[in-house]
Structure formats: structure tokens, C-alpha cells
Design an enzyme around this catalytic site. Structure first.
Site, PDB file in Angstrom:
ATOM      1  N   CYS A  81       0.845  -1.203   0.000  1.00  0.00           N
ATOM      2  CA  CYS A  81       0.000   0.000   0.000  1.00  0.00           C
ATOM      3  C   CYS A  81       0.881   1.255   0.000  1.00  0.00           C
ATOM      4  O   CYS A  81       1.772   1.396  -0.839  1.00  0.00           O
ATOM      5  CB  CYS A  81      -0.963  -0.072   1.183  1.00  0.00           C
ATOM      6  SG  CYS A  81      -2.213   1.205   1.189  1.00  0.00           S
TER       7      CYS A  81
ATOM      8  N   ASP B 199      -9.880  -4.506  -5.302  1.00  0.00           N
ATOM      9  CA  ASP B 199      -9.324  -3.506  -4.384  1.00  0.00           C
ATOM     10  C   ASP B 199     -10.001  -2.145  -4.629  1.00  0.00           C
ATOM     11  O   ASP B 199     -10.004  -1.652  -5.759  1.00  0.00           O
ATOM     12  CB  ASP B 199      -7.814  -3.392  -4.635  1.00  0.00           C
ATOM     13  CG  ASP B 199      -7.088  -2.629  -3.550  1.00  0.00           C
ATOM     14  OD1 ASP B 199      -7.763  -1.893  -2.808  1.00  0.00           O
ATOM     15  OD2 ASP B 199      -5.860  -2.763  -3.446  1.00  0.00           O
TER      16      ASP B 199
ATOM     17  N   HIS C 288      -8.201  -5.293  -1.203  1.00  0.00           N
ATOM     18  CA  HIS C 288      -6.943  -4.677  -0.783  1.00  0.00           C
ATOM     19  C   HIS C 288      -6.193  -5.554   0.235  1.00  0.00           C
ATOM     20  O   HIS C 288      -4.987  -5.751   0.111  1.00  0.00           O
ATOM     21  CB  HIS C 288      -7.240  -3.307  -0.165  1.00  0.00           C
ATOM     22  CG  HIS C 288      -6.026  -2.494   0.083  1.00  0.00           C
ATOM     23  ND1 HIS C 288      -5.283  -1.948  -0.934  1.00  0.00           N
ATOM     24  CD2 HIS C 288      -5.404  -2.140   1.229  1.00  0.00           C
ATOM     25  CE1 HIS C 288      -4.271  -1.274  -0.427  1.00  0.00           C
ATOM     26  NE2 HIS C 288      -4.319  -1.389   0.886  1.00  0.00           N
TER      27      HIS C 288
END
Lengths: 371, 198
Positions: free
Chosen positions: A155, A310, A339
Site C-alpha cells: 500500500c 481492491d 486490498h
């Protein structure tokens, strides 16, 4: 009529009996559901054995112990988002990226950001890249006795790794792996609608809050899919109990989902203004301590892994790295998950981790014990 | 016959209200979830949220300003005061850390340089030793020759010395000869007689 919802028995008496049984089962399920929510302790996480290699402020650089023989000289450094906790990459035995990499013979390190407090409210991305990531990479290379390193960025950790990679030549960054890391911020889904709205002013938020509380960060993430995150979490638990499945994994995920950390206000301002609103990273307009972050300077081998469902870092946001980064060896892979699904759950364990480790293995120097 | 008829009777069926409720709920949740996601993904929702957020921020700013002006004269430490102390501690830690980093780097440099010097010395020593050996070779041969000659000279000197000793012993032989030639005279030499005591 759908057969799933029908009861078929030989006699009316048996039907009544079956109905009574189901009723009892439901009562028991609901009681257990309430018990789990009210009394069950949080499951332990981040259990892979490790030692502290370096610490700075609240951040810690961990070196994981290997029970298996080390196979690769090139060490692996894991960097995750500022808003998460470190155990996202070392969730629970059997479902841990750290554990998988260690078992595959890699020398594994992780930069744990710690929990930011009021005195950290002025920290910026320049501070994180120059004062935290760069010294960590140096220490990792020294500890592993290797001239080069591999970085796995999850991320926001991937975005930060990118800035580091563009600014620092040594130790050589051999491999860069993105796990749902946003690089291009054009069309960022729901975030795009919220953060580019006229009334949304990150300066105002950072000025008033100074240290962005974890509840605010948490609210922003949960509201991306309110039904699934607020109500769905509890109904999923009920369903798990009703179907006689283990609730351990639900508890682990629930702990992670609600366990955010405060976000330094200065970094939050940069994140929204420069990345989401300005999309400065792909335009080579991010300047940290007077130096321009130029993505073409990154020559490391690149592996970009994305989740097709995601809604936090959309697949195309990560895929853009293949266009903007300067290396020749670039791989892009999609998985049918969200995600969190890239690092948590069965798909992660059975598909994502093996793909990641075999890609790294092909591009890491072998470990030869010096006499 | 009656038993057979009973066995052939169709099964009794009815709607399971629990299963129906479960199926209904989870299907509805999926649909509802998708609808809610669509509604939060709109400019209207963002504007509404921003209005609430900005009102809250205004209130928060006002509260913070008031509290900090109040805490200025208060005998108690404010959140800012505590944070300032923590910042000092962190900066001290940073200084120590940078010192440690510098020291580590210097140590590594010293280590690397020492290794480099050792390697270069090892490389340099080989040709130097060979050159020195070549250069010293005639000298060593000459030295060996001199050594041989000195040894020969020593032998000659010893021989000469021996001969000289022989030569030196020659007069003594003459004297011996003389001595052996007049033994009577020596005997005959009158010995002084002592006077009788008178």
C-alpha cells in the site's frame, strides 16, 4: 421454490422436529456470536520470532529469525503503510508473508513504524524517506552482508519505497515488489470523489487536528464500503459460527481492521495534497529535501501485484509503475481479491506468497557461507 | 397393501423460515451494500460530509485556541508542553543515532581500507621480493665466492702456520743435538766441594 430453503421429511412430526432443531441451533449460534463479540480476547498476532536491529523514535527495524537454512544473499525489507500496524504482514502462523519468506530461505527484515503520538505530528514524507527508510536499508544491507537489497512495499509503503528508490543509489535496490501500492493517483475511485471535492481542504484538517486521530483514518477507510465494513463484519461472524467454521481468522481480521494508528498531520497534508490532489509522483514533481523524485531513475526489477476487487488502491494505480519506472524487468500480476486479500487469507497464502517468493528467488543472489 | 400405500406417500415439505431468512438477509445485504457504495461514491455525499467535517474543524480549532490560551497561564503542563519534552528526547535520540551511524560508517570505512591496504600490500610484496631476489643474486654469488676463498685462505694460513711452527721448532732440535753430543763434560764438570769441617 428454491430447494435450499425447503424442508423435506417423511412426516409432519419429523418436520416439526427438524424445525425445532434448527431453532435451537440458531439460538446457540446467536448466543455464541454475542459471546465472541463481548468476551473473546483478541488473538495474538505478529508471532514470527524476531530481534530488534535498530530503533528510532517509535519505529523499529526487526530482523526475523530463520529456522531453515538461508538460501539467498539479497535480503528482503518489508515496508507497509503509515496507518497500519506491522502485523499486517505477519498476521498469524500459517497466514504470514514474513513466515513464508523466512521459510523460503530469505533473510527478512521489517520496518515497523510504531504508533505516532502528538510529538510526531510534524513528520513529513521527507523525514520518513531520509531518516527512517534510508538508514534502515543501509542497516539491512550491512546486517545481511549484501551490496544489494529487495524491498516489498505494501500500500502506502510501496509509494514510500518508490520515493526512496528514486533518491538513493546505495545500497543497490535489486528488486522492488509492490503489493497494492498506488503510484498513479488519477482516477482513485471513491477517494477521487471525496478528496477532490471542493470543500475538502487537507491544510485545514492538518491545521486543526495536527495529529490526525486513528478514528478519523479508520472512518475514512470504513466508509469506502460502509455496509460490508460496519454491518457485514458482524453478520459474517454470525454466518461463520452458524456454519460451524473456525472464528479464529475472523477475529484476526477484525483486530487488524480496527487497529489503525494516528497519522502525522504534516504527512497527511502531503499525502492528500501532493499525491491524491496533485498526482505529483508520476509527474516527477515530488521534491524531498530539495531533491526531485524521478521515477525513471529506478532501475530495480519490478513486480506489481494487485487485487482486482481492491477499492483502496485500484489496479491501474499500481500498474502505472510499469510505465513510469526505469527498469527493464517488470512483471504485473492480478489476483481476484480486495486490498487486504493480497496479504491476508487463503488466496494470499496459496497464490500470492508463492508467486512473490519464486519471483524474488529468481532475482536474488545465492547465499554462500564465507569460511 | 395399506403399508405399501403408506410407503409410497409423497414426502412432507414446508418452507424453512430460518434458512429463508438467512438467504434473504445475505442476498439483501449484498444488494444493499452495492447500493450504499454507489451512494457514497457521489459528489453530493462528499459535499455533505465536507460540510459536517468543516463545521467540526471550525469548532475544534476554536476549542484548541481557547484551551492553549488557557493553558498558557495554567500551572499544569499542556499537551504541547509534554510533546515539546518528547520532541527534545527524540532529537537527542536522533543525535545519538547519527553519532552511532557515523561511527559505524567510519568503522566500516576503516575495515574496508585496512582490507584494501592488506590486499595491495600482498599484491605489491610478490614482485618486490622477486626483484630484490634478482638484484641480490650476483651479490649473493659473489659473497659465496668470497666465502669459499676465505675458507681456502684459512686452510692455507693454517698450513702455513703449521709449517712456521715446524720451522720454529728447528733451533730447538740443534740445541738438543748439542746437548746430546757432550754428555761427559757435563758429568765431568767438577762440582764444588764443601770444605770439611775443620
Amino acid at each position: 421454490m428454491d430447494d435450499d430453503i425447503m424442508l423435506h421429511k417423511d412426516s409432519a412430526f419429523q418436520l416439526g422436529e427438524s424445525l425445532a432443531k434448527t431453532s435451537e441451533h440458531w439460538m446457540h449460534t446467536t448466543a455464541r456470536w454475542m459471546e465472541v463479540l463481548a468476551y473473546d480476547h483478541k488473538p495474538p498476532t505478529g508471532l514470527s520470532p524476531k530481534e530488534l536491529l535498530w530503533r528510532k523514535n517509535k519505529s523499529k527495524l526487526y530482523h526475523y529469525h530463520a529456522n531453515t537454512e538461508r538460501k539467498y544473499r539479497t535480503p528482503v525489507l518489508l515496508i507497509y503503510a503509515l496507518i497500519n500496524k506491522a502485523y499486517v504482514l505477519d498476521l498469524t502462523p500459517g497466514f504470514s508473508l514474513v513466515e513464508h519468506l523466512v521459510n523460503e530461505g530469505f533473510d527478512v527484515y521489517m520496518l515497523d513504524w510504531g504508533e505516532f503520538e502528538w510529538e510526531d505530528r510534524e513528520l513529513t514524507y521527507a523525514d520518513f524517506v531520509y531518516d527512517y527508510i534510508a538508514p534502515s536499508v543501509k542497516r539491512v544491507a550491512r546486517s545481511a552482508q549484501s551490496p544489494d537489497v529487495s524491498i516489498i512495499g505494501y500500500c502506502m509503503g510501496g509509494t514510500m519505497s518508490t520515493m526512496y528508490a528514486a533518491l538513493f543509489d546505495k545500497p543497490i535496490l535489486k528488486n522492488l515488489v509492490y503489493l497494492a501500492a498506488p503510484i498513479d493517483f488519477t482516477n482513485a475511485g471513491t477517494y477521487d470523489v471525496w478528496l477532490k471535492a471542493q470543500g475538502y481542504d487537507p491544510d485545514r484538517i492538518a491545521d486543526a487536528m495536527e495529529l490526525i486521530p486513528k478514528s478519523f483514518v479508520d472512518w475514512g477507510n470504513q466508509m469506502l464500503n460502509p455496509m460490508a465494513n460496519y454491518l457485514g463484519t458482524y453478520t459474517r461472524l454470525w454466518k461463520t459460527i452458524e456454519e460451524d467454521k473456525s472464528v479464529h481468522f475472523w477475529k484476526v481480521l477484525n483486530k487488524w481492521a480496527k487497529d489503525n494508528v494516528n497519522f502525522p498531520g504534516a504527512a497527511y497534508r502531503d499525502w492528500i495534497r501532493d499525491f491524491y490532489q496533485g498526482n505529483k509522483l508520476v509527474k516527477n514533481q515530488v521534491i524531498l529535501r530539495g531533491k526531485r523524485v524521478q521515477l525513471q531513475r529506478i532501475k530495480a526489477n519490478l513486480l506489481a501485484l494487485v487485487g482486482l476487487r481492491d477499492h483502496i488502491a485500484l489496479p491501474h494505480q499500481t500498474a502505472a509503475a510499469l510505465t513510469y519506472l526505469g527498469g527493464n524487468d517488470k512483471t504485473y500480476l492480478e489476483f481476484p481479491v480486495g486490498h487486504g486479500g493480497l496479504v491476508l487469507g487463503e488466496t494470499a497464502r496459496d497464490k500470492v506468497f508463492p508467486v512473490l517468493s519464486s519471483w524474488l528467488a529468481e532475482r536474488s543472489d545465492p547465499w554462500i557461507e564465507e569460511e | 397393501m395399506e403399508e405399501e400405500l403408506e410407503n409410497k406417500q409423497p414426502q412432507k415439505s414446508m418452507l424453512d423460515p430460518y434458512k429463508m431468512w438467512k438467504k434473504l438477509y445475505f442476498s439483501a445485504e449484498e444488494t444493499l451494500s452495492s447500493a450504499v457504495r454507489k451512494s457514497v461514491n457521489t459528489g453530493e455525499f462528499a459535499n455533505g460530509i465536507d460540510f459536517i467535517l468543516n463545521s467540526y474543524l471550525q469548532y475544534l480549532k476554536m476549542q484548541n485556541d481557547y484551551l492553549s490560551s488557557y493553558m498558557k497561564d495554567s500551572p499544569f503542563a499542556s499537551k504541547h508542553d509534554v510533546a515539546r519534552v518528547a520532541e527534545l528526547v527524540v532529537s537527542l535520540e536522533n543525535k545519538l543515532d547519527s553519532l552511532e551511524g557515523d561511527f559505524g560508517e567510519k568503522l566500516t570505512d576503516v575495515d574496508n581500507n585496512t582490507n584494501l591496504i592488506a590486499e595491495q600490500l600482498a599484491k605489491q610484496q610478490e614482485p618486490t621480493a622477486k626483484a630484490l631476489s634478482t638484484a641480490l643474486s650476483p651479490t649473493m654469488t659473489a659473497l659465496k665466492d668470497i666465502s669459499h676463498r676465505v675458507s681456502d685462505l684459512e686452510i692455507l694460513i693454517n698450513k702455513l702456520d703449521a709449517k712456521l711452527t715446524d720451522v720454529n721448532q728447528l733451533p730447538n732440535l740443534d740445541a738438543k743435538k748439542k746437548k746430546t753430543a757432550s754428555p761427559v763434560s757435563k758429568v765431568q764438570k767438577p762440582t764444588p766441594k764443601t770444605k770439611p769441617t775443620e
